[in-house]
Design an enzyme around this catalytic site. Structure first.
Site, short mmCIF file in Angstrom:
data_model
loop_
_atom_site.label_atom_id
_atom_site.label_comp_id
_atom_site.label_asym_id
_atom_site.label_seq_id
_atom_site.Cartn_x
_atom_site.Cartn_y
_atom_site.Cartn_z
CG HIS A 670 -1.82 1.17 1.32
ND1 HIS A 670 -3.12 1.13 0.87
CD2 HIS A 670 -1.62 2.43 1.79
CE1 HIS A 670 -3.68 2.30 1.07
NE2 HIS A 670 -2.79 3.12 1.63
CD GLU A 671 1.81 3.63 3.72
OE1 GLU A 671 2.05 4.69 3.10
OE2 GLU A 671 0.82 3.50 4.46
CG HIS A 674 0.52 6.46 -0.85
ND1 HIS A 674 -0.55 7.05 -1.47
CD2 HIS A 674 0.02 5.89 0.29
CE1 HIS A 674 -1.64 6.85 -0.75
NE2 HIS A 674 -1.32 6.15 0.31
CG HIS A 677 0.55 8.64 -7.41
ND1 HIS A 677 -0.61 9.01 -6.76
CD2 HIS A 677 0.47 9.23 -8.64
CE1 HIS A 677 -1.34 9.78 -7.54
NE2 HIS A 677 -0.70 9.94 -8.68
#
Length: 889
Positions: A670-671, A674, A677
Site C-alpha cells: 500500500h505505501e 504512494h 505515484h
C-alpha cells in the site's frame, strides 16, 4: 486486588485506542494556500486497516483480500528479464534480510565528512536547521513581493505581460521553496532519534508554518492570481497543468476566507483557530491523553464529582471467562469487593474490549460494550462544538454546510453526489453484509440454544426466525469465534515465505514488469540520513528503462527518484507505516531567479542581492540537485520520498530475516503505491506532483497495489521460503485469502455507515440548535439495520462517536477510502485481472493515470483508463454509477 497507577491506566488506554486516532498525515495538500505540505500521502497503517475497523467493535478483523486466480502452469512471465537486474534484486533482498550490524560491514555506507542531511550542505548540525528556515523565509519574501508587484504591472507593455505570465510559476516556486523545508522538517521531527535534531526540526517547521499562515491571508497574492485568470492574453498561454495549479491556489485562498470582508475574515481566523484546538483535544481524548482545554477541565470536574465513568461488573457474570484472562481482568480492577469489580471506562478501555471478545455471559458483554463506547458529557460537547464551528465557518464562506465547502475541489464536488454514491453502495453491499451477519448469528444460535429465552429474543427486525437476534455487543465475541473455527484456524502461516528483503525485491520485479521501473540499492553518504546506525535507513534508487535523468544511474536506465527506507522499529520512532514526500518533482530551467532580485524586495523594502542570501545563483537554500531528462526537454528536480515502517529488525545472520505477516505485506504494498505515484507523477509543477491530488483520488494507486499482492502471479515474484527458497504453495495463499475476506462484506457495510455518519455530521444538521450527535448516530444506526440486527453499533447510553477520530482529520471526506476501493476494483478487473504482469496494461495505468499526479481532472483520468465516457463529467450520475460498481470482496 491491584490498582494500576493513573499513568499506567492512560498508557493502556492509549494502546487500546491508538488505532482510533487520526495518526495519518493528510494524504494530499492541506486545504489552504501554499500549505500543500507533502506530509505523508498515505496515512500510516491506520488509514488502510483502521478505515475498515475504526471502532474496536467492528464486525471483523479480517483483512482486505481480492479474488484469487489460479496461476497457469507456465507461471508468471517477466518482460525481458535481465541478469544484472536480478543481481540488483538479490542485493536488495540481502540488504533488507540481513542489514549490516556495523558501519565497517556496510559496503553501501561511504566514509568521510558529513554531506548534510539529505545531502543538503548546510544541514550538518541541528543548529543549522533554523538558520536554513530563516534563509528560506528571506528568499520567499522576495518572491512574495515580486508576485504582489506583478499585480500592478502594466498589462499593455511586454514586460508587464511577461511578469503576469510568470505569476503561476512563481507561486509554485514559492510553494516548493517553503514546502521543501517544511516537509523535511516534518519527517525529521518525527523520525530523528536525536532530541536536538527533532527539536530543531520542530522549530523550523513551526517558524515556516507561521509564515505560511500569513500568506494564506495575503490579499495581494490572491488578487493578482485572480486577475491573471481573467486576462485572456495571459490565461490562454497557460498549459493545462499550469491552469490546474492556478485553480488549486485560487481555491485554497478562498477556502481560507481571503475574499471575505475584514470583520468576517477575522471571524474566519478565530473559528479556524478554535477548530484546531478542539480537534487536538478530541484526538487527545481518544488517545487516552489529557487534553488541556475547557472541555477537559469540565470532564475532569464531572468525573471527580459523580464518578460517571465508573463501571461495575458482578463477578458471577464472569465465571465462564478463561481463567488466565479473568485473572488479568481482576488484577486491574479498581475495587474487588462483595462480588463486584469496578473499573474506569475512561482509563481502562482494554478491560472492556477484552470482555467483549471473551465473556460468554451476554450481560457482561452489554455492560462492556457501553463502557467501551463511553463518552463523557464534556467529550460529546467538544465534538458538537467542533461540528458547529465548522458549520459556522462554512456559512461565512457562503456554503450551506461544511461538507459543501470542503468538497468543492474533490472528485465528489458536492454532498449530494457523495450521498448518491453511498446510497448506491449501501444497496449493493447490504445483501453481502446480511450473509456475513448470518454466519455470526449461527454461531450465537449454537452457543445459546440451551440458554434462557432472553438470550435468544426475536424481533420484527429478525426475518430469519431460526436464528437469534444479534446485538452490537455480540460482534467481537462471535467474530473471534468465527476466525477460531476449524475451517479458518488451520490456515497455514505465510510468514516463512515473506521476508522483508524478498518482498522488496518482488516489488522491484513487479514494477519492472508493469512500468519498466525497478529499484537498486544506493550508497549512503555520511550525515545523509537521520538515523545513522548501521542499516537503520537504506537508500534505494528508482530507475526507468526509457525515462529519467541522463547519465546518472551508471546504466542504460534513467534515475527518476529516490526512496529512503526506514523500516525497523526503534525506541522513540512512531509506530505504523507512512509515506513522506520530502521533495517533489518540478521543472526548474524556466525559473527566473535573477528576476526575483530585480523585481522583488525584502519585507522592509530593501533591495536584496544574491550574495546577501548566500551567494550567486541562490535560488533555493536547499540547493536540490537538478537533472536533464531523457524523455522531455528541460531540467527537473527529482522526487525524494521516505517509506517508514516499524518492522522487527533482523538480528545476526543466525537469527534469520524479519518475516512479515500478511497484513504487513499489504501495508508495504500500500505505501509503495504512494511512493510509485510520487516517482511516476513527475510533473513540471510542484503543486500537482505525485500524490498532490484530490483527497478522494489519492488512495487509488495504493489500494490497487493491494489487489496485486493478493494475485498468485505477483506473489510468485516475492514469496520464497527464507531458508529453503521454495515458492509459496498456491493452496496456502488461496486458503488464507478465503479466510481473511470471510467477513469483508460486514466490515465494508460498517465503514459505509461511518461514511454516512461523517456526511450527516457535516451537513446543515450541525447548525441546528437542537443538533445531537448521539441522536444522529442512533437514527442512522437504526436506518441501516440488517435482518436480525436492529442496531449495528449503537445502544442507549453509549457515545461511540467520540471514538471516531477521523471526524477531525477527514471531516466530510471519510467516504474517500470507499470511493477509491470501488475504483481500484474496477481498474483491477478492467486492466489487470487476467494478467497482473501485463506490460501494456501497466503502461496504460502509468501514462493515463500516474504520470499526471494532480494535474488532470481525476474523472477524465478514470474515463480514459476504463474507457468509460459515462463518468467523465463527474456529476451525480457518475457518482451513482461508481456506487453501483461496488467493492469486490
Amino acid at each position: 486486588m491491584a490498582s494500576t497507577s493513573k499513568n499506567a491506566q492512560r498508557a493502556a488506554a492509549s494502546v487500546a485506542h491508538s488505532y482510533h486516532v487520526c495518526l495519518a498525515r493528510r494524504m494530499s495538500r492541506l486545504p489552504t494556500l501554499l500549505s500543500n505540505i507533502s506530509a505523508p500521502a498515505a496515512s500510516k497503517a491506520l488509514d488502510r486497516y483502521e478505515s475498515k475497523r475504526i471502532h474496536s467493535r467492528s464486525f471483523s478483523s479480517s483483512l482486505a483480500a481480492q479474488r484469487v486466480q489460479r496461476p497457469t502452469s507456465a507461471g508468471p512471465i517477466l518482460t525481458n528479464p535481465i541478469s544484472d537486474h536480478e543481481k540488483d534484486n538479490d542485493e536488495l533482498r540481502s540488504l533488507f534480510d540481513a542489514p549490516p550490524t556495523s558501519s565497517s560491514a556496510n559496503h553501501l555506507r561511504s566514509s568521510g565528512p558529513s554531506t548534510g542531511l539529505f545531502e543538503i550542505p548546510s544541514l550538518t548540525s541541528p543548529q543549522n536547521f533554523l538558520v536554513l528556515a530563516q534563509q528560506t523565509l528571506a528568499r520567499a519574501q522576495l518572491l512574495v513581493d515580486r508576485i504582489d508587484r506583478a499585480g500592478s504591472a502594466d498589462a499593455s507593455t511586454a514586460q508587464g505581460i511577461k511578469e503576469l505570465k510568470e505569476v503561476v510559476r512563481n507561486l509554485d516556486r514559492l510553494s516548493d521553496l517553503l514546502c521543501g523545508v517544511i516537509d523535511m522538517a516534518e519527517l525529521v521531527r518525527n523520525a530523528h532519534p536525536d532530541p536536538e535534531w527533532a527539536e530543531a526540526a520542530n522549530a523550523a517547521y513551526e517558524y515556516l508554518c507561521g509564515y505560511m499562515n500569513v500568506l494564506n491571508t495575503h490579499t495581494g497574492l490572491y488578487s493578482v492570481l485572480k486577475n491573471i485568470l481573467s486576462i485572456k492574453e495571459v490565461a490562454e498561454t497557460l498549459s493545462k497543468e499550469a491552469t490546474a495549479v492556478a485553480q488549486v491556489f485560487l481555491r485554497d485562498f478562498e477556502k481560507s476566507g481571503i475574499h471575505l470582508p475584514p470583520a468576517e475574515r477575522e471571524r474566519f481566523v478565530q473559528l479556524s483557530d478554535e477548530i484546531l484546538v478542539l480537534g487536538r483535544g478530541f484526538l487527545q481524548d481518544i488517545a487516552g491523553n489529557d487534553a488541556s482545554d475547557d472541555f477537559a477541565r469540565i470532564a475532569s470536574a464531572q468525573a471527580d464529582a459523580d464518578k460517571s465513568d465508573m463501571v461495575g461488573l458482578p463477578t458471577h457474570w464472569l465465571e465462564d471467562v478463561n481463567p488466565t484472562i479473568l485473572k488479568a481482568v481482576r488484577a486491574s480492577a479498581i475495587t474487588d469487593t462483595d462480588g463486584l469489580l469496578t473499573f474506569s471506562a475512561a482509563d481502562q478501555p482494554w478491560v472492556f474490549q477484552t470482555l467483549l471478545k471473551y465473556a460468554p455471559d451476554e450481560r457482561a458483554r452489554k455492560v462492556a460494550f457501553r463502557a467501551a463506547n463511553y463518552g463523557s458529557q464534556a467529550q460529546v460537547q467538544r465534538l458538537e462544538r467542533l461540528l458547529k464551528a465548522r458549520a459556522e465557518l462554512a456559512t461565512l464562506t457562503g456554503a450551506s454546510s461544511y461538507a459543501e465547502m470542503a468538497l468543492g475541489d474533490k472528485m465528489a464536488k458536492e454532498p449530494q453526489n457523495v450521498e448518491e454514491f453511498l446510497r448506491a453502495l449501501t444497496k449493493h453491499h447490504r445483501p453481502r453484509a446480511s450473509h456475513d451477519l448470518d454466519k455470526l448469528r449461527r454461531l450465537k444460535h449454537n452457543a445459546t440454544v440451551s440458554e434462557p429465552a432472553q438470550n435468544t429474543r426475536q424481533s420484527t427486525f429478525n426475518t430469519n426466525s431460526t436464528l437469534p437476534e444479534f446485538a452490537p455487543w455480540d460482534r467481537d465475541m462471535y467474530t473471534e469465534q468465527h476466525f477460531r473455527s476449524a475451517s479458518l484456524s488451520n490456515v497455514q502461516p505465510l510468514s516463512p515465505y515473506l521476508s522483508v528483503g524478498s518482498v522488496f525485491a518482488g516489488l522491484s520485479r513487479l514494477f519492472s514488469a508493469l512500468y519498466g521501473i525497478r529499484f537498486r540499492a544506493s550508497m549512503v553518504a555520511p550525515g545523509e540520513v537521520w538515523s545513522e546506525g548501521a542499516g537503520d535507513v537504506m537508500k534505494v534508487e528508482v530507475l526507468d528503462e526509457s525515462e529519467g535523468a541522463r547519465g546518472t544511474s551508471g546504466s542504460a536506465e534513467g534515475l527518476i527518484g529516490t526512496i529512503y527506507a526506514d523500516l525497523w522499529s526503534r525506541e522513540g520512532k512512531p509506530g505504523g507505516a507512512a509515506h513522506y514526500t520530502v521533495r517533489c518533482s518540478r521543472r526548474v530551467d524556466k525559473d527566473d531567479e535573477a528576476g526575483d532580485f530585480t523585481y522583488g524586495r525584502a519585507e522592509d523594502g530593501r533591495v536584496v542581492r544574491p550574495q546577501d542570501l548566500g551567494g550567486e545563483g541562490c535560488g533555493n537554500p536547499l540547493q536540490a540537485p537538478t537533472f536533464e531528462q531523457r524523455e522531455r526537454p528541460g531540467r527537473y528536480q527529482l522526487p525524494v520520498v521516505v517509506l517508514m515502517c516499524d518492522f522487527a529488525r533482523p538480528g545476526n545472520a543466525n537469527q534469520g530475516p524479519c518475516l512479515l505477516g500478511w497484513h504487513e505485506v499489504e501495508t508495504l504494498f500500500h505505501e509503495m503505491g504512494h511512493a510509485i505515484h510520487s516517482m511516476i507523477g513527475r510533473t513540471s509543477y510542484h503543486n500537482v506532483s505525485g500524490t498532490r491530488c484530490a483527497t478522494d483520488f489519492v488512495e487509488l494507486p495504493s489500494i490497487l497495489m493491494e489487489h496485486f499482492v493478493s494475485s498468485p502471479q505477483v506473489v510468485h515474484l516475492l514469496a520464497r521460503h527464507h531458508s529453503t527458497g521454495a515458492s509459496l504453495p498456491f493452496e496456502h495463499l488461496s486458503s488464507h485469502l478465503a479466510a481473511s475476506k470471510s467477513l469483508e462484506g460486514l466490515d465494508t457495510y460498517h465503514q459505509i455507515l461511518l461514511a454516512r455518519l461523517d456526511q450527516l455530521y457535516h451537513s446543515q444538521l450541525a447548525a441546528s440548535p437542537s443538533f445531537s450527535s448521539t441522536t444522529t448516530y442512533s437514527d442512522l444506526d437504526r436506518q441501516m439495520h440488517l435482518p436480525g440486527a436492529p442496531n449495528l453499533s449503537y445502544t442507549e447510553g453509549a457515545h461511540p462517536q467520540v471514538r471516531f477520530g477521523h471526524l477531525f482529520g477527514y471531516g466530510s471526506t471519510y467516504y474517500s477510502y470507499l470511493l477509491d476501493r470501488v475504483i481500484a476494483s474496477k481498474v483491477w478487473n478492467h486492466l489487470f485481472a487476467n494478467n497482473p504482469l501485463d506490460r501494456y496494461a501497466g503502461q496504460v495505468f502509468k501514462n493515463q493515470c500516474l504520470k499526471y499526479g494532480g494535474g488532470k481532472d481525476p474523472w477524465h483520468i478514470l474515463a480514459d483508463v476504463l474507457n468509460e465516457d459515462s463518468v467523465r463529467q463527474g456529476d451525480s450520475r457518475a457518482m451513482q454509477q461508481v456506487g453501483k460498481w461496488g467493492i469486490e470482496c
